[in-house]
Motif scaffolding. Structure first.
Motif, PDB file in Angstrom:
ATOM      1  N   ARG A   1     -68.870 -28.970  31.508  1.00  0.00           N
ATOM      2  CA  ARG A   1     -69.921 -28.279  32.246  1.00  0.00           C
ATOM      3  C   ARG A   1     -70.446 -27.076  31.475  1.00  0.00           C
ATOM      4  O   ARG A   1     -71.643 -26.782  31.502  1.00  0.00           O
ATOM      5  CB  ARG A   1     -69.405 -27.832  33.613  1.00  0.00           C
ATOM      6  CG  ARG A   1     -69.107 -28.981  34.577  1.00  0.00           C
ATOM      7  CD  ARG A   1     -68.774 -28.460  35.956  1.00  0.00           C
ATOM      8  NE  ARG A   1     -69.907 -27.798  36.560  1.00  0.00           N
ATOM      9  CZ  ARG A   1     -69.814 -26.728  37.351  1.00  0.00           C
ATOM     10  NH1 ARG A   1     -68.644 -26.195  37.601  1.00  0.00           N
ATOM     11  NH2 ARG A   1     -70.897 -26.196  37.883  1.00  0.00           N
ATOM     12  N   ALA A   2     -69.555 -26.366  30.788  1.00  0.00           N
ATOM     13  CA  ALA A   2     -69.995 -25.195  30.022  1.00  0.00           C
ATOM     14  C   ALA A   2     -70.925 -25.606  28.883  1.00  0.00           C
ATOM     15  O   ALA A   2     -71.936 -24.946  28.621  1.00  0.00           O
ATOM     16  CB  ALA A   2     -68.782 -24.448  29.474  1.00  0.00           C
ATOM     17  N   LEU A   3     -70.601 -26.714  28.210  1.00  0.00           N
ATOM     18  CA  LEU A   3     -71.475 -27.180  27.135  1.00  0.00           C
ATOM     19  C   LEU A   3     -72.796 -27.687  27.687  1.00  0.00           C
ATOM     20  O   LEU A   3     -73.850 -27.497  27.081  1.00  0.00           O
ATOM     21  CB  LEU A   3     -70.782 -28.283  26.335  1.00  0.00           C
ATOM     22  CG  LEU A   3     -69.730 -27.838  25.310  1.00  0.00           C
ATOM     23  CD1 LEU A   3     -69.155 -29.040  24.572  1.00  0.00           C
ATOM     24  CD2 LEU A   3     -70.304 -26.843  24.316  1.00  0.00           C
ATOM     25  N   ALA A   4     -72.746 -28.354  28.833  1.00  0.00           N
ATOM     26  CA  ALA A   4     -73.982 -28.831  29.454  1.00  0.00           C
ATOM     27  C   ALA A   4     -74.869 -27.662  29.848  1.00  0.00           C
ATOM     28  O   ALA A   4     -76.090 -27.694  29.679  1.00  0.00           O
ATOM     29  CB  ALA A   4     -73.664 -29.693  30.669  1.00  0.00           C
ATOM     30  N   ALA A   5     -74.253 -26.591  30.361  1.00  0.00           N
ATOM     31  CA  ALA A   5     -75.026 -25.415  30.770  1.00  0.00           C
ATOM     32  C   ALA A   5     -75.702 -24.751  29.585  1.00  0.00           C
ATOM     33  O   ALA A   5     -76.770 -24.154  29.720  1.00  0.00           O
ATOM     34  CB  ALA A   5     -74.110 -24.411  31.478  1.00  0.00           C
ATOM     35  N   ALA A   6     -75.082 -24.846  28.412  1.00  0.00           N
ATOM     36  CA  ALA A   6     -75.656 -24.230  27.215  1.00  0.00           C
ATOM     37  C   ALA A   6     -76.993 -24.865  26.849  1.00  0.00           C
ATOM     38  O   ALA A   6     -77.823 -24.238  26.191  1.00  0.00           O
ATOM     39  CB  ALA A   6     -74.679 -24.348  26.049  1.00  0.00           C
ATOM     40  N   GLY A   7     -77.201 -26.119  27.282  1.00  0.00           N
ATOM     41  CA  GLY A   7     -78.452 -26.789  26.976  1.00  0.00           C
ATOM     42  C   GLY A   7     -79.489 -26.686  28.080  1.00  0.00           C
ATOM     43  O   GLY A   7     -80.565 -27.291  27.970  1.00  0.00           O
ATOM     44  N   ASP A   8     -79.187 -25.945  29.130  1.00  0.00           N
ATOM     45  CA  ASP A   8     -80.111 -25.811  30.254  1.00  0.00           C
ATOM     46  C   ASP A   8     -81.099 -24.685  29.963  1.00  0.00           C
ATOM     47  O   ASP A   8     -80.768 -23.503  30.056  1.00  0.00           O
ATOM     48  CB  ASP A   8     -79.322 -25.523  31.529  1.00  0.00           C
ATOM     49  CG  ASP A   8     -80.208 -25.430  32.763  1.00  0.00           C
ATOM     50  OD1 ASP A   8     -81.432 -25.640  32.623  1.00  0.00           O
ATOM     51  OD2 ASP A   8     -79.685 -25.148  33.850  1.00  0.00           O
ATOM     52  N   LYS A   9     -82.327 -25.053  29.630  1.00  0.00           N
ATOM     53  CA  LYS A   9     -83.339 -24.058  29.272  1.00  0.00           C
ATOM     54  C   LYS A   9     -83.821 -23.257  30.471  1.00  0.00           C
ATOM     55  O   LYS A   9     -84.419 -22.195  30.298  1.00  0.00           O
ATOM     56  CB  LYS A   9     -84.540 -24.757  28.610  1.00  0.00           C
ATOM     57  CG  LYS A   9     -84.177 -25.573  27.376  1.00  0.00           C
ATOM     58  CD  LYS A   9     -83.528 -24.717  26.311  1.00  0.00           C
ATOM     59  CE  LYS A   9     -83.210 -25.538  25.060  1.00  0.00           C
ATOM     60  NZ  LYS A   9     -82.497 -24.737  24.032  1.00  0.00           N
ATOM     61  N   GLY A  10     -83.562 -23.752  31.673  1.00  0.00           N
ATOM     62  CA  GLY A  10     -84.006 -23.035  32.859  1.00  0.00           C
ATOM     63  C   GLY A  10     -83.045 -21.960  33.321  1.00  0.00           C
ATOM     64  O   GLY A  10     -83.349 -21.219  34.247  1.00  0.00           O
ATOM     65  N   ASP A  11     -81.878 -21.865  32.675  1.00  0.00           N
ATOM     66  CA  ASP A  11     -80.869 -20.887  33.070  1.00  0.00           C
ATOM     67  C   ASP A  11     -80.605 -19.978  31.878  1.00  0.00           C
ATOM     68  O   ASP A  11     -80.006 -20.383  30.891  1.00  0.00           O
ATOM     69  CB  ASP A  11     -79.592 -21.614  33.498  1.00  0.00           C
ATOM     70  CG  ASP A  11     -78.517 -20.663  34.022  1.00  0.00           C
ATOM     71  OD1 ASP A  11     -78.740 -19.441  33.970  1.00  0.00           O
ATOM     72  OD2 ASP A  11     -77.466 -21.153  34.479  1.00  0.00           O
ATOM     73  N   ARG A  12     -81.067 -18.734  31.970  1.00  0.00           N
ATOM     74  CA  ARG A  12     -80.910 -17.827  30.838  1.00  0.00           C
ATOM     75  C   ARG A  12     -79.446 -17.534  30.537  1.00  0.00           C
ATOM     76  O   ARG A  12     -79.082 -17.176  29.431  1.00  0.00           O
ATOM     77  CB  ARG A  12     -81.663 -16.517  31.093  1.00  0.00           C
ATOM     78  CG  ARG A  12     -81.691 -15.617  29.848  1.00  0.00           C
ATOM     79  CD  ARG A  12     -82.557 -14.383  30.064  1.00  0.00           C
ATOM     80  NE  ARG A  12     -82.539 -13.561  28.869  1.00  0.00           N
ATOM     81  CZ  ARG A  12     -81.613 -12.656  28.604  1.00  0.00           C
ATOM     82  NH1 ARG A  12     -80.636 -12.467  29.460  1.00  0.00           N
ATOM     83  NH2 ARG A  12     -81.656 -11.942  27.492  1.00  0.00           N
ATOM     84  N   CYS A  13     -78.583 -17.665  31.551  1.00  0.00           N
ATOM     85  CA  CYS A  13     -77.155 -17.449  31.341  1.00  0.00           C
ATOM     86  C   CYS A  13     -76.443 -18.715  30.880  1.00  0.00           C
ATOM     87  O   CYS A  13     -75.237 -18.686  30.637  1.00  0.00           O
ATOM     88  CB  CYS A  13     -76.495 -16.934  32.621  1.00  0.00           C
ATOM     89  SG  CYS A  13     -76.826 -15.193  32.967  1.00  0.00           S
TER      90      CYS A  13
END
Length: 591
Positions: free
Chosen positions: A146-158
């Motif tokens: 999930r942490a790696l997936a979140a790193a690719g989420d351009k809509g979430d600055r965090c």
């Protein structure tokens, strides 16, 4: 953190049961009689209901314990995550808002995009295997998926920047500050631990400082300063599976400091062993064996690497513990021969509250008249055969272009006044920075804060230390004269006069541009266009963990590094190998 699937909770057979793979008919795992009795509403149905409720309650209690909330009645220091819905924004995006008391106003952060697999639309279970069998995410089998997936989420600055804070009892951190009188036997540390570790505020010092933002900071309060900033970090999360890194709020520097004098080795090691037991027992540790964990130890590395057995050895053995070797320790001086610590700047007196405060200060030091070519503030080390300070003092005294501030013990010591040595550095083009009692010295950062170009005599003073905060090419911002050249009576003044005025201007401008990265801003500050020393360090840790995770996912595993060459790794350029000869090899010969 483990999440329990519905399959783990017992359910009545009437809710489904299993099917025979060949016939497709239901198989009654309870036995025909039991199933009939359940359907008939006999007494066993009530017994079964009791069992279901008991199993569910037990599971919830277990889950609560695994989450770290079941450690008994002992109080814990909890850093609450600043929950907020993050949207793409210009110039750094939205930040959490604070009340007058400094507490964050809670808002909700939407983790859905980080939870959902971008290719399948299915949600991960938050830790181990994905809930869907089909997933294009290479990291799906890893607990950090999930942490790696979140790193690719351009809509979430965090996304890719979330930090989870490990809970610890307050005796591992804030209780030490409350009991500040016990921190140091010969110095009142209470005034220096005040104001979040900044110490007492200072006046303008006759024009040397600005009216606000300046404090009489001690060089060994990084543990407190970092903790205060982390409490207000904009990307805290309460979900460890989403975290890019895990912060452990253990004040390792203050802990060992209060036990360095008059205590045996057992006392010096006790809390280190205890904190390792706590963090290694937590579910967060198991995700990467601690390689995503970090903490501050705001002294020099040698205070945590006791070499001798028994009470005669100096310091604790914290950094020698196997678990700690997997973590990243932030110190003010790192070891050139070990891989588990990283150097961050000593605190200076400047703690800006805004970009504007930094810009005003940079403009001030840029315009200053500098009548002295070079200067030195410090004391000789007559008992040290390796020190070149006596040679520097001799050369400075003999030169009409040098200003000397000799440090002495007692109330007449000018070096004890920040206004005195900052006034000296502000009037100098170059500031001599030999080794201190160890490789590094706080004065190097004070000089840079004053816009003075540092002159280093050993690469261990800065070049192989603060690789996250200072440029790799040391010639961009400093002058290097080897200690051997000084011992051979090379003229420092002559070396400095060879540098062209244009080169001096370029170096000074680089030094001034580095000021934000070597100071610690106010905890509630809004540095919108720049990053301070805290920001640089946290970003570097997150990048380090993310690279490691991607290497694991790609099948490369963890890069094996030789500790004897640890000082070389940050200096390598494209195609270079650690075995290649370097001019500093003899200075860091592995013993």
């Amino acid at each position: 953190m483990k999440r329990h699937n519905a399959a783990e909770v017992p359910v009545p057979v009437s809710y489904g049961g299993e099917r025979d793979e060949k016939t497709g008919s239901k198989v009654d795992k309870m036995g025909g009689g039991a199933a009939r009795r359940w359907r008939s509403g006999g007494c066993c149905s009530r017994l079964w209901l009791v069992l279901v409720v008991f199993a569910t309650v037990t599971m919830l209690l277990r889950h609560r314990y695994d989450s770290g909330l079941g450690h008994g009645a002992a109080a814990v220091v909890r850093i609450e995550p600043v929950h907020r819905k993050v949207k793409p924004a210009d110039r750094g995006g939205a930040r959490p808002s604070f009340s007058d008391s400094g507490s964050a106003k809670p808002v909700t952060v939407d983790h859905k995009s980080a939870t959902t697999d971008s290719s399948t639309g299915t949600e991960s279970d938050g830790g181990g295997e994905p809930s869907s069998a089909s997933s294009s995410l290479p990291a799906a089998a890893h607990p950090f998926s999930r942490a790696l997936a979140a790193a690719g989420d351009k809509g979430d600055r965090c996304g890719g920047r979330y930090v989870y804070v490990q809970e610890l009892p307050p005796r591992f951190n804030t209780d030490m500050v409350k009991n500040c009188v016990a921190l140091f036997p010969w110095k009142d540390m209470c005034k220096f631990t005040a104001n979040g570790g900044f110490g007492p505020p200072m006046s303008a010092g006759g024009g040397v400082f600005q009216e606000t933002g300046w404090y009489n900071s001690d060089k060994y309060t990084v543990d407190i300063i970092f903790h205060e900033r982390m409490r207000r970090y904009e990307c805290l999360t309460g979900d460890p599976s989403l975290a890019a890194a895990v912060y452990v709020p253990f004040f390792a520097g203050l802990e060992v400091w209060r036990h360095l004098w008059g205590f045996n080795a057992t006392a010096r090691d006790a809390m280190a062993l205890e904190v390792v037991d706590i963090i290694t027992s937590r579910p967060e540790w198991r995700a990467m064996g601690g390689r995503d964990h970090f903490f501050t130890a705001g002294l020099i590395t040698w205070d945590f690497r006791r070499l001798a057995d028994g009470d005669a050895g100096w310091g604790s053995k914290l950094f020698s513990l196997p678990a700690i070797k997997n973590m990243t320790a932030l110190v003010v001086e790192a070891s050139p021969w070990h891989l588990n610590d990283a150097a961050i700047p000593f605190p200076t007196a400047f703690h800006p509250a805004s970009d504007e405060a930094v810009f005003v200060w940079q403009d001030k030091v840029r315009r200053l008249e500098r009548p002295w070519l070079f200067s030195f503030a410090g004391a000789a080390r007559p008992g040290s055969a390796k020190s070149i300070r006596s040679e520097l003092i001799t050369q400075c005294r003999a030169s009409s272009a040098c200003s000397l501030m000799e440090c002495r013990d007692g109330p007449s010591n000018k070096c004890g006044s920040a206004a005195s040595y900052m006034r000296l550095f502000q009037s100098s083009t170059f500031c001599l920075q030999p080794q201190g009692d160890s490789y590094t010295r706080k004065s190097a950062f004070d000089a840079m804060l004053a816009g003075c170009i540092p002159v280093f005599f050993h690469p261990g003073t800065a070049y192989v230390q603060y690789t996250w905060h200072l440029p790799r090419n040391h010639a961009d911002y400093s002058v290097y004269i080897s200690e051997d050249d000084v011992r051979r009576n090379a003229s420092i003044e002559e070396r400095l006069r060879r540098i062209s005025p244009a080169a001096v201007e370029r170096m000074r401008e680089t030094v001034i541009s580095l000021i934000p990265a070597v100071v610690y801003a106010q905890p509630s500050s809004r540095l919108d266009t720049m990053k301070d020393a805290f920001d640089v360090a946290v970003d570097a840790i997150v990048d380090k963990v993310t690279r490691l995770r991607r290497d694991i996912v790609d099948g490369r595993g963890e890069e094996e590094k030789l500790e004897m060459y640890s000082w070389k790794y940050p200096l390598l350029r494209e195609g270079q190998k650690v075995e290649d000869p370097h001019e500093w090899d003899s200075l860091f010969a592995f013993a």
